[in-house]
Design a protein around this motif. Structure first.
Motif, mmCIF file in Angstrom:
data_model
loop_
_atom_site.group_PDB
_atom_site.id
_atom_site.type_symbol
_atom_site.label_atom_id
_atom_site.label_comp_id
_atom_site.label_asym_id
_atom_site.label_seq_id
_atom_site.Cartn_x
_atom_site.Cartn_y
_atom_site.Cartn_z
ATOM 1 N N UNK B 242 -22.767 -97.549 -9.297
ATOM 2 C CA UNK B 242 -22.920 -98.438 -9.278
ATOM 3 C C UNK B 242 -23.630 -99.500 -8.667
ATOM 4 N N UNK B 243 -24.994 -99.833 -9.307
ATOM 5 C CA UNK B 243 -26.654 -100.335 -8.685
ATOM 6 C C UNK B 243 -26.117 -101.255 -7.275
ATOM 7 N N UNK B 244 -27.145 -101.071 -6.672
ATOM 8 C CA UNK B 244 -27.604 -101.854 -5.522
ATOM 9 C C UNK B 244 -28.694 -101.503 -4.435
ATOM 10 N N UNK B 245 -29.034 -101.540 -3.491
ATOM 11 C CA UNK B 245 -29.685 -101.337 -2.852
ATOM 12 C C UNK B 245 -29.892 -100.939 -1.875
ATOM 13 N N UNK B 246 -30.635 -99.928 -1.089
ATOM 14 C CA UNK B 246 -30.323 -99.599 0.227
ATOM 15 C C UNK B 246 -30.182 -100.157 1.768
ATOM 16 N N UNK B 247 -29.874 -100.719 2.869
ATOM 17 C CA UNK B 247 -29.838 -101.741 3.334
ATOM 18 C C UNK B 247 -30.059 -101.296 5.223
ATOM 19 N N UNK B 248 -30.147 -101.750 5.825
ATOM 20 C CA UNK B 248 -30.474 -100.853 7.355
ATOM 21 C C UNK B 248 -28.734 -100.448 7.446
ATOM 22 N N UNK B 249 -28.289 -100.870 7.095
ATOM 23 C CA UNK B 249 -26.724 -100.279 7.488
ATOM 24 C C UNK B 249 -26.095 -99.063 6.665
ATOM 25 N N UNK B 250 -26.915 -99.213 5.967
ATOM 26 C CA UNK B 250 -26.426 -98.294 4.765
ATOM 27 C C UNK B 250 -26.129 -98.514 3.005
ATOM 28 N N UNK B 251 -25.966 -98.428 1.557
ATOM 29 C CA UNK B 251 -25.470 -98.908 0.968
ATOM 30 C C UNK B 251 -24.549 -100.277 0.488
ATOM 31 N N UNK B 252 -25.469 -101.110 -0.240
ATOM 32 C CA UNK B 252 -25.379 -102.425 -0.198
ATOM 33 C C UNK B 252 -25.247 -103.378 -2.028
ATOM 34 N N UNK B 253 -23.578 -103.429 -2.099
ATOM 35 C CA UNK B 253 -24.246 -104.277 -3.754
ATOM 36 C C UNK B 253 -23.309 -105.342 -3.440
ATOM 37 N N UNK B 254 -22.876 -105.738 -3.691
ATOM 38 C CA UNK B 254 -22.422 -107.172 -5.059
ATOM 39 C C UNK B 254 -20.750 -106.398 -4.250
ATOM 40 N N UNK B 255 -19.988 -105.743 -4.343
ATOM 41 C CA UNK B 255 -19.164 -105.955 -3.705
ATOM 42 C C UNK B 255 -18.923 -104.643 -2.562
ATOM 43 N N UNK B 256 -19.694 -103.732 -2.910
ATOM 44 C CA UNK B 256 -18.948 -102.209 -2.449
ATOM 45 C C UNK B 256 -20.550 -101.754 -1.413
ATOM 46 N N UNK B 257 -20.237 -101.299 -0.620
ATOM 47 C CA UNK B 257 -20.849 -100.934 0.765
ATOM 48 C C UNK B 257 -20.654 -99.860 1.271
ATOM 49 N N UNK B 258 -21.586 -98.956 1.642
ATOM 50 C CA UNK B 258 -21.215 -97.336 1.449
ATOM 51 C C UNK B 258 -22.022 -97.546 3.028
ATOM 52 N N UNK B 259 -21.542 -97.624 5.081
ATOM 53 C CA UNK B 259 -22.127 -97.127 5.886
ATOM 54 C C UNK B 259 -22.536 -95.748 6.077
ATOM 55 N N UNK B 260 -24.217 -95.788 5.881
ATOM 56 C CA UNK B 260 -24.770 -94.346 7.083
ATOM 57 C C UNK B 260 -26.410 -94.973 7.096
ATOM 58 N N UNK B 261 -26.915 -93.906 8.141
ATOM 59 C CA UNK B 261 -27.766 -93.902 8.783
ATOM 60 C C UNK B 261 -29.095 -93.834 7.715
ATOM 61 N N UNK B 262 -29.377 -94.965 6.967
ATOM 62 C CA UNK B 262 -30.733 -94.792 6.248
ATOM 63 C C UNK B 262 -31.923 -93.234 6.821
ATOM 64 N N UNK B 263 -32.252 -93.180 7.860
ATOM 65 C CA UNK B 263 -33.428 -92.751 8.389
ATOM 66 C C UNK B 263 -32.903 -91.310 8.185
ATOM 67 N N UNK B 264 -31.645 -90.761 8.214
ATOM 68 C CA UNK B 264 -31.018 -89.195 8.219
ATOM 69 C C UNK B 264 -31.200 -88.707 6.650
ATOM 70 N N UNK B 265 -31.144 -89.938 6.234
ATOM 71 C CA UNK B 265 -31.095 -89.308 4.443
ATOM 72 C C UNK B 265 -33.128 -90.090 3.395
#
Lengths: 309, 393
Positions: B242-265
């Motif tokens: 699934x193509x998307x980008x890293x936002x402040x709250x994690x992975x974001x794409x058109x339909x699917x988002x997965x929350x995580x803390x980008x600073x931890x990775x």
């Protein structure tokens, strides 16, 4: 025939009309008839000369003028006497030496060439094959003068005279090897190119060089091709007259082949036709034997590559 | 010592680079599979090791000896070919003993080795047959026998099972593993069948476009693919991307988002990334209790359902768009494959919500395709990277 005539009578037509009628209804009959006509024709043209030789050899030489197709006598001793007149065995031996050496040389060189042309990719491959084809179309007679000069030691290159091969088997073997090479190269190129790469790779991994793989794997698997090329070369060289006649002076100790031996029965005042015929028959025998033994392989060799299996 | 190393091996044909800067270090006794799609250079790599083609650049050593310029016969290797390549004009005994006879072994020694190989491979009663009288499996055994009598430093096997039927292939697969255990010799095995690679090898080398993508034990390739290509190639059916980008709250794409803390990775906000999730890590919300780190639910609609018997493959789409008007590309990007237990009852066009298992999510760089991180669980992430370092050792 009697039954056919009876039916003719019943139908009221002539025998020919009736045969045509039944042939139209049954075309297989015509095919069979044509087959026998063709068969008899070819059998006659190939076998009659041999029969004629038998007739001539059995007829005593003083009765041989105005010969008909029936032998005038049964002089079988000619097959023994001729060896005493002319040392035919020496001429035959020369012919064998020439034919076998030429064949072995041609097979060896054309195997290497066939391997390169059939299995390797290199620049100029098409051009070289074409060149070979062109050379093979040259009339052999065109080479006779330059070759004669060469073999009599009259060509000087870098201050060295060419070897004096005239009146030796070498003067026959060398030109024949060159003349019969192109045909063998073409036959073997076709055969060697059909051997799967995997087999050669396997042989090389198992412990042969490329040349070793050629001799141990590729050549045995191309046996029909090798025997075709070999037999064609052997027969052509064995039967050859033109070069043999010009490159030797006709003494058996000077490498004169079989045709010289047959001609030796002819002298200025006498022609021993019955001896010549007998010698020809003896000369045919070895080649006939080879063909009988190897005919299966020749046929498969000549037709291989024509059809993709 | 049958270790095989390739250093910067490159094979260049007129206009194609078949193998590009390949580095491999294969230990003694190791079973390594070279896998990749057709034309990835795996067979060429094998041929350069065997010496059937010479590399344009680079160095190959076998058992500590530089063999780069040596002919195949002097490399101490034996090879089993895809087309089996038994010599048709020799019987089985002559085929098996071919290499030994070329090397002038004593007759008794040849007999002893052929007998032993025949015992291992159960071809004792075939020795006086011609290859044309053998079945496919028997021929393959004879070809393997020809390789093992030489007692080489390493075996090279170029898709040896590709020409066998499916049942025999599975059988020979286990036979080969048994053989490897018995002989304890290095085996380099080329295949395009990732099932063969996964089941047999100690390590898998994944190749694409003539380049080594990853060399690691099978499960590492599966769980921690080095890049998007490996992730897509290893595992059947393939991983979802699934193509998307890293936002402040994690992975974001058109339909699917997965929350995580980008600073931890190992990612930063604004990175264009691809989320990878294997079909078995997509779970229906009902059974989500069984996974330790579920993501937020995603609303989907079932599309095609493929019951396989032991599991069901369900193609999920985002219901918001009319699928018939979409082109192939869009449909693919919109599609999500899920594998569920066979007892789950689903019908087509049914609305379902799914969650992913955070521990088994992968992020890949969209530009380079390289893996950025495996497992989007904060506490877990350090453990994964540790695992990776140990695996690389």
């Amino acid at each position: 025939m009697t039954t056919a005539q009876n039916t003719d009578a019943e139908d009221g037509g002539g025998p020919f009309t009736n045969w045509v009628k039944s042939a139209i209804e049954n075309p297989g009959k015509v095919h069979r008839a044509m087959f026998y006509v063709a068969l008899i024709f070819f059998m006659f043209t190939t076998l009659f000369p041999i029969y004629w030789l038998v007739v001539l050899s059995l007829t005593p030489n003083d009765l041989i003028v105005n010969m008909g197709p029936i032998p005038r006598g049964f002089n079988i001793s000619v097959f023994v006497d001729m060896w005493q007149t002319v040392p035919l065995h020496q001429y035959m031996f020369n012919s064998f030496v020439i034919a076998i050496t030429t064949t072995a040389y041609v097979l060896l060189v054309s195997s290497l060439a066939g391997y390169a042309f059939g299995r390797l990719e290199f620049r100029g491959k098409g051009g070289l094959l074409l060149l070979l084809l062109i050379i093979s179309f040259f009339p052999p007679a065109a080479f006779i003068l330059p070759l004669f000069k060469l073999f009599t030691g009259n060509v000087v290159l870098f201050g060295l005279h060419s070897p004096d091969l005239f009146n030796t088997v070498g003067a026959i073997i060398v030109p024949f090897s060159g003349l019969f090479l192109p045909l063998s190269v073409f036959i073997l190129t076709t055969f060697y190119s059909q051997i799967p790469d995997g087999l050669e790779d396997a042989a090389r991994v198992e412990g042969t060089t490329r040349i070793g793989a050629l001799f141990r794997v590729i050549m045995p698997l191309s046996a029909p091709g090798l025997s075709t090329a070999g037999i064609l070369t052997f027969i052509a060289v064995y039967n050859e007259f033109f070069f043999s006649f010009l490159m030797t002076t006709g003494q058996p100790e000077n490498g004169a082949p079989l045709v010289w031996g047959i001609l030796a029965f002819q002298s200025q005042y006498t022609s021993l036709y019955n001896y010549m015929a007998a010698a020809s028959l003896i000369g045919i025998l070895p080649v006939a034997l080879i063909v009988v033994v190897a005919q299966e392989k020749i046929v498969s060799g000549l037709t291989a590559g024509a059809v993709k299996e | 010592m049958g270790n095989v190393t390739l250093e910067h091996v490159t094979k260049q044909y007129d206009d194609v680079t078949a193998v590009n800067d390949m580095n491999l270090d294969i230990q003694d006794g190791e079973f390594v599979c070279l896998v990749g799609p057709s034309g990835c250079g795996k067979s060429t790599t094998m041929e350069t090791i065997a010496g059937l083609t010479l590399p344009t650049a680079g160095e190959i050593t076998i058992a500590g000896k530089d063999v780069t310029k040596l002919p195949p016969k002097d490399r101490g290797i034996a090879m089993v070919f895809q087309n089996i390549a038994l010599f048709p004009h020799m019987d089985v005994y002559d085929n098996v003993s071919f290499g030994l006879r070329l090397r002038d072994f004593e007759t008794e020694e040849i007999d002893r080795r052929v007998e032993r190989a025949a015992d291992i491979l159960q071809i004792g009663d075939l020795l006086d047959r011609q290859p044309s009288e053998l079945s496919g499996g028997q021929r393959q055994r004879v070809a393997i026998g020809r390789a093992i009598v030489r007692e080489p430093e390493a075996f090279l096997m170029d898709e040896p099972l590709a020409n066998l039927d499916a049942k025999l292939r599975v059988h020979m697969r286990t036979e080969l593993q048994r053989l490897h255990k018995e002989l304890d010799t290095t085996i380099i095995y080329v295949t395009h069948d990732q099932a063969e690679a996964m089941t047999m090898s100690d390590r898998i080398a994944v190749l694409n476009n003539g380049q080594l993508q990853q060399i690691a034990p099978p499960l590492t390739c599966y769980n921690e693919p080095a890049n998007r290509f490996v992730a897509g190639f290893i595992g059947s059916p393939s991983m979802n991307f699934i193509e998307g980008e890293v936002g402040h709250d994690g992975f974001e794409s058109e339909f699917i988002s997965v929350e995580f803390d980008p600073t931890a990775f190992d990612v930063s906000v604004g990175d264009a990334v691809t989320l990878g999730v294997r079909p078995e890590d997509v779970h229906l919300t009902g059974e989500a209790g069984s996974i330790a780190h579920p993501t937020d639910p995603v609303d989907t609609v079932t599309d095609v359902i493929e019951p396989m018997g032991n599991e069901i493959f369900v193609y999920l789409t985002h219901g918001s768009r009319e699928r018939t008007t979409m082109d192939e590309e869009q449909r693919k990007g919109d599609q999500l494959l899920m594998s569920v237990d066979p007892d789950v009852e689903l019908s087509e066009e049914e609305a379902v919500t799914v969650r992913f298992d955070r521990a088994n999510l992968h992020l890949f760089d969209q530009q380079s395709g390289d893996a950025r991180c495996h497992g989007l669980v904060s506490s877990h992430s350090t453990a994964t990277s540790e695992q990776r370092t140990t695996a690389e050792d």
